[in-house]
Design a protein around this motif. Structure first.
Motif, PDB file in Angstrom:
ATOM      1  N   ARG A 200       7.101  -3.511   7.393  1.00 36.51           N
ATOM      2  CA  ARG A 200       6.463  -3.631   8.700  1.00 36.51           C
ATOM      3  C   ARG A 200       5.556  -2.425   8.975  1.00 36.51           C
ATOM      4  N   PHE A 201       6.004  -1.250   8.561  1.00 37.98           N
ATOM      5  CA  PHE A 201       5.280  -0.043   8.957  1.00 37.98           C
ATOM      6  C   PHE A 201       4.461   0.602   7.845  1.00 37.98           C
ATOM      7  N   THR A 202       4.406  -0.074   6.690  1.00 39.24           N
ATOM      8  CA  THR A 202       3.495   0.401   5.642  1.00 39.24           C
ATOM      9  C   THR A 202       2.745  -0.807   5.108  1.00 39.24           C
ATOM     10  N   ASN A 203       1.819  -0.543   4.216  1.00 40.50           N
ATOM     11  CA  ASN A 203       1.082  -1.632   3.592  1.00 40.50           C
ATOM     12  C   ASN A 203       1.646  -1.992   2.231  1.00 40.50           C
ATOM     13  N   LEU A 204       2.918  -1.620   2.002  1.00 41.84           N
ATOM     14  CA  LEU A 204       3.504  -1.874   0.690  1.00 41.84           C
ATOM     15  C   LEU A 204       3.339  -3.344   0.276  1.00 41.84           C
ATOM     16  N   LEU A 206       1.180  -5.722   1.304  1.00 42.59           N
ATOM     17  CA  LEU A 206      -0.211  -6.103   1.023  1.00 42.59           C
ATOM     18  C   LEU A 206      -0.679  -5.523  -0.307  1.00 42.59           C
ATOM     19  N   TYR A 207      -0.475  -4.231  -0.485  1.00 38.50           N
ATOM     20  CA  TYR A 207      -0.972  -3.583  -1.699  1.00 38.50           C
ATOM     21  C   TYR A 207      -0.324  -4.188  -2.945  1.00 38.50           C
ATOM     22  N   GLN A 209       0.920  -7.104  -3.433  1.00 40.86           N
ATOM     23  CA  GLN A 209       0.422  -8.439  -3.746  1.00 40.86           C
ATOM     24  C   GLN A 209      -1.009  -8.387  -4.270  1.00 40.86           C
ATOM     25  N   ILE A 223      -7.360   0.814  -3.843  1.00 35.23           N
ATOM     26  CA  ILE A 223      -5.921   0.840  -4.112  1.00 35.23           C
ATOM     27  C   ILE A 223      -5.729   1.296  -5.550  1.00 35.23           C
TER      28      ILE A 223
END
Ligand SMILES: Nc1ncnc2c1ncn2[C@@H]1O[C@H](COP(=O)(O)OP(=O)(O)OP(=O)(O)O)[C@@H](O)[C@H]1O
Ligand SMILES: [Mg+2]
Lengths: 356, 508
Positions: A200-204, A206-207, A209, A223
């Motif tokens: 929720r609080f990072t882009n882990l 999204l990145y 995927q 990235i």
């Protein structure tokens, strides 16, 4: 169909949830009492919850936790880490060896856990470097620790299978006095909350995927695919250490030969059932966790049906084939077409296109 | 007349969730005819082809094919079946296997699974290549051939399979002029043998050059079928767009007052080289300037801008942004300095195919904002919504995976991604590839408007007119080297050609 429902049927969670539901219904039909939970007094004198439901949730914890890391690896590296169970044995051995050289107190347990986390993260990073930097196929890269891991675990405790016992450890592997829910379930829930917060609080998410779907695009959008893959392996290392330590606490000894034996296959299956393609890309962590419960529920059901333990694996295989089949795109398309044929009039008529 | 027809599609309907891609579309193809299929991005051209070749099942409608003994209704369930019926497709993206040899590519997946005779296969391939005048060897790995040759191998394969209907879905968008000519002569040859050819393109010139008939689609509906020689351009365009095309001659290029030594360039590189662009070059661009790299395909123009963005590993060079020395070693550095880069090959370098339109739009800005600061759902939706409207992206919703958008609309999404980052310097490598005529003008207008607002732009396009219309300076490349610059009055098609050919430039 409502919009929410429509969205849901297209999401990756449908098949795992549906399979779980099917298992539940099947069991309820077989035996209404199957899921009933009772309170019993265990041999430590605690009043605790007991029943099939509890043993499913409890038994699946280790696999569910490892599957979180495995999902991230699968998504970003387009392959699986088959060394997780062996590395968990290393984690367990390190945990025990630290515990045995000290008096077992809460800080020592925490220290032992952190220490085994450190060791597994190092081993995982080794895997990660082979995969991310040297571009070796994940299965091949992790084959090294898959075969060497348990030997390393053997060496850590000098070939012995030492036992550790302390009320503190049994509260981690079993029950905390006064709390009727098994601790592994609580740890699993905490882990899930933690991971949800991270997503929720990072882009882990999204990145990971993006790297899994199109590495070149990831690179051109700033990235660093290598870093993301390494992070996936490191997170997996922590998951593996946690699972390894919980299991040690539960059984009270470290046996490097049998600790979480064959768990890597269960974990990979769990990820697949959970709706993440084993070829990487879009992932679904919650699906993986549900997948772990499906496999465990299946095992418990089979034992409850008095299937001889030698045959359990065969039955499991059959059910898993069915689940994997119904989630295959071919079958999905067939189902969609069938649906369209049956309800021809409702589908696709005059839905205005949202454009410019 | 009737027995001249090779293929006839009647009342074809096809919808996707939220989109009616085809509504009662008819299409007729005759023997020895080159039939263009035209329409805006998302009009349904590719979908019609995919229905015909069995990639998608049709919702309703009929397809008839002339099978020696007159028209028969066919029900194609897969591209493989289509192939066996004599319907072959050449896509823009090569769908053959790059790491097999040319000969293997000619013969894989062709029906009989009996033992393969490699020697006769090679011999036969060599014959076909020779007959069709294709510059490739049978034993060469396909991946080592140029895109054009790969495409021709795909065509040769189709021809050898004795196809009756050959389909080209935007085959020319990554070819240069000579290659297009080669492709066209191959098409004419096939036409004279009686093959029916369907040709999809957004290039009007090419369509007029080669086609006999044209079918126009708009928003999934059939507008009509016309004979090309009786159809004025203006009319064709207005049928495709449903309105008249803006007159591009009214586009006003910005008069640049740069080159005054006191104007600080926004970006300046000295001796820049990368692993993919080994010849060091100098390059600068000032605020609000639009310049371009031109040269033949493979002349190194894309590699040069990739070096500017640090897309490849930088090997040497000094870079100044607004006069200050900076280090740009990786794309993230370039992005953080306000540089945006729309890559040439959208499928390979641009889209994240399984992710939604929304995620694809916010990607670059999100990376710039940082790993620990994700946009909230509402913010992301607001951004996506804004740019979907601004660029007129046709999509069922912003949650649709980008792979289910039409080619041109995918391109717009990538453009939106970079516009959203609000760059001070934007590099656009073939931004109009696969984009329809109307939108092309929109994009040129957008480029000029951005320049007006002070954004510097480097623009690369295979269509020289497009560059002449927007750029105030052209950097000409040949054999991976910068061979000269043109600006102002000197910027003419002739001069560019001379410079590319290495001849003296006529002044005036
Ligand atoms: N697999 C799919 N799923 C959902 N929608 C789709 C799918 N394929 C196409 N569409 C939709 O159908 C419409 C027609 O798309 P199509 O690809 O046929 O356009 P096109 O005429 O080929 O456009 P372009 O010139 O941009 O290639 C578009 O609105 C597109 O979003
Ligand atoms: Mg198309």
């Amino acid at each position: 169909m409502g919009n929410g429902l429509k969205k849901f049927t297209r999401s990756q969670l449908v098949i795992p949830l549906f399979s779980l539901l099917l298992l539940v219904v099947f069991n309820l039909i077989r035996d209404v009492e199957f899921f009933s939970v009772s309170i019993v007094t265990n041999n430590q004198g605690n009043r605790v919850l007991s029943g099939n439901l509890i043993s499913i949730l409890n038994g699946a914890s280790a696999v569910a936790i490892i599957s979180i890391g495995m999902t991230l690896i699968t998504s970003s590296c387009k392959g699986q880490d088959i060394s997780v169970a062996a590395v968990a044995a290393i984690a367990g051995s390190v945990f025990v060896s630290v515990l045995r050289s000290n008096e077992i107190t809460v800080p020592v347990i925490i220290l032992a856990f952190l220490f085994s986390c450190l060791v597994t993260v190092l081993f995982s990073t080794f895997n990660g470097i082979l995969v991310a930097i040297f571009k070796i196929q994940p299965m091949i890269a992790t084959l090294i620790l898959f075969s060497a891991g348990r030997s390393i675990a053997y060496w850590i405790n000098g070939g012995a299978t030492p036992t550790v016992s302390s009320p503190l450890l049994s509260s981690i592997g079993g029950f905390i006095p006064g709390i009727p829910i098994p601790s592994p379930i609580i740890i699993m829930v905490m882990f899930l909350i933690l991971i949800s917060l991270v997503l929720r609080f990072t882009n882990l998410g999204l990145y990971t995927q993006v790297v899994g779907i199109n590495e070149e695009t990831a690179h051109l959008n700033g990235i660093n695919p290598i870093l993301i893959k390494l992070i996936a392996f490191m997170i997996s290392g922590i998951c593996v250490a946690t699972a390894g330590c919980i299991t040690v606490c539960r059984i009270g000894l470290i046996n490097h030969e049998t600790l979480l034996l064959d768990a890597e296959m269960d974990v990979i299956l769990t990820v697949a059932i959970g709706g993440t393609a084993l070829s990487g890309g879009k992932f679904n962590l919650y699906g993986s966790v549900i997948g772990a419960y499906i496999i465990q529920a299946l095992t418990v059901t089979l034992y409850a049906m008095k299937v001889p333990s030698a045959a359990v694996k065969a039955y499991k295989a059959i059910v898993i084939i069915v689940i994997v089949m119904i989630s295959s795109p071919v079958v999905k398309e067939f189902a969609i077409n069938l649906y369209k044929k049956l309800f021809k009039k409702q589908v696709g008529t005059n839905i205005p296109m949202k454009a410019s | 007349m009737q027995n001249n027809v090779v293929l006839s599609m009647r009342n074809i309907n096809k919808s996707f969730p939220g989109v009616r891609a085809l509504q009662n579309v008819d299409f007729t193809l005759r023997k020895g005819e080159i039939h263009a299929l035209m329409g805006e991005n998302g009009a349904g051209k590719s979908t019609l082809i995919k229905v015909l070749t069995g990639v998608y099942p049709k919702d309703s409608g009929q397809i008839f094919l002339n099978l020696n003994s007159g028209l028969k209704e066919i029900n194609v369930r897969s591209p493989y079946e289509a192939q066996n019926l004599g319907i072959s497709t050449v896509y823009q993206e090569i769908t053959l296997c790059p790491n097999l040899t040319v000969a293997e590519n000619m013969f894989i997946g062709r029906g009989n699974y009996s033992l393969v005779n490699w020697r006769s296969m090679k011999k036969k391939t060599a014959e076909i290549l020779k007959k069709l005048n294709i510059p490739a060897r049978a034993t060469q790995q396909l991946g080592t051939c140029s895109i054009a040759v790969q495409q021709m191998v795909a065509i040769a394969r189709a021809v050898d399979m004795d196809c009756k209907v050959l389909i080209f879905d935007e085959p020319t968008s990554s070819l240069d002029e000579q290659e297009v000519e080669k492709l066209f002569s191959l098409m004419r040859e096939l036409k004279s043998r009686g093959v029916g050819i369907i040709f999809i393109t957004h290039f009007l010139d090419q369509m007029y050059e080669i086609s006999d008939m044209v079918t126009v689609l708009r928003n999934g509906e059939l507008i009509g079928e016309y004979e090309v020689k009786d159809l004025p351009r203006v009319q064709l365009i207005s049928m495709m767009m449903g309105k008249d095309l803006e007159d591009v001659s009214t586009l006003q290029k910005r008069k640049i007052s740069d080159e005054k030594s006191d104007v600080l360039p926004i970006y300046e590189a000295v001796g820049l080289s990368s692993t993919n662009c080994p010849n060091a070059f100098d390059f600068k661009i000032s605020k609000g300037e639009v310049n371009g790299f031109t040269g033949l395909l493979g002349s190194g123009r894309s590699e040069s801008v990739r070096a500017v963005f640090a897309a490849d590993k930088i090997t040497d060079g000094r870079i100044k942004i607004n006069g200050a020395d900076v280090k740009i070693k990786k794309p993230k550095d370039a992005m953080m300095h306000g540089i945006g880069y729309l890559p040439e090959d959208r499928k390979r370098d641009g889209i994240v195919e399984d992710l939604s339109v929304r995620e694809n739009i916010i990607l670059a800005l999100q990376v710039m904002k940082g790993f620990f600061r994700p946009f909230s759902r509402a913010e992301a939706e607001a951004f996506a919504d804004e740019y979907i409207k601004l660029l007129g992206i046709k999509t069922a919703s912003m949650d649709t995976p980008i792979k289910s958008l039409s080619g041109g609309n995918q391109q717009k999404v990538i453009l939106a991604r970079w516009l959203l980052t609000n760059p001070q310097y934007l590099i656009l490598d073939e931004p109009t590839r696969g984009i329809d005529v109307g939108t092309k003008v929109e994009i040129q207008k957008l480029i000029l408007k951005l320049a007006e607002d002070g954004v510097s732009i480097t623009f690369i396009s295979s269509e020289i007119e497009e560059m002449l219309r927007t750029c105030s300076r052209l950097i000409v490349m040949r054999d991976r080297k910068v061979v000269g610059q043109l600006k102002g009055e000197d910027m003419t098609q002739d001069n560019i050609m001379h410079m590319i050919a290495g001849e003296a430039v006529q002044n005036g």
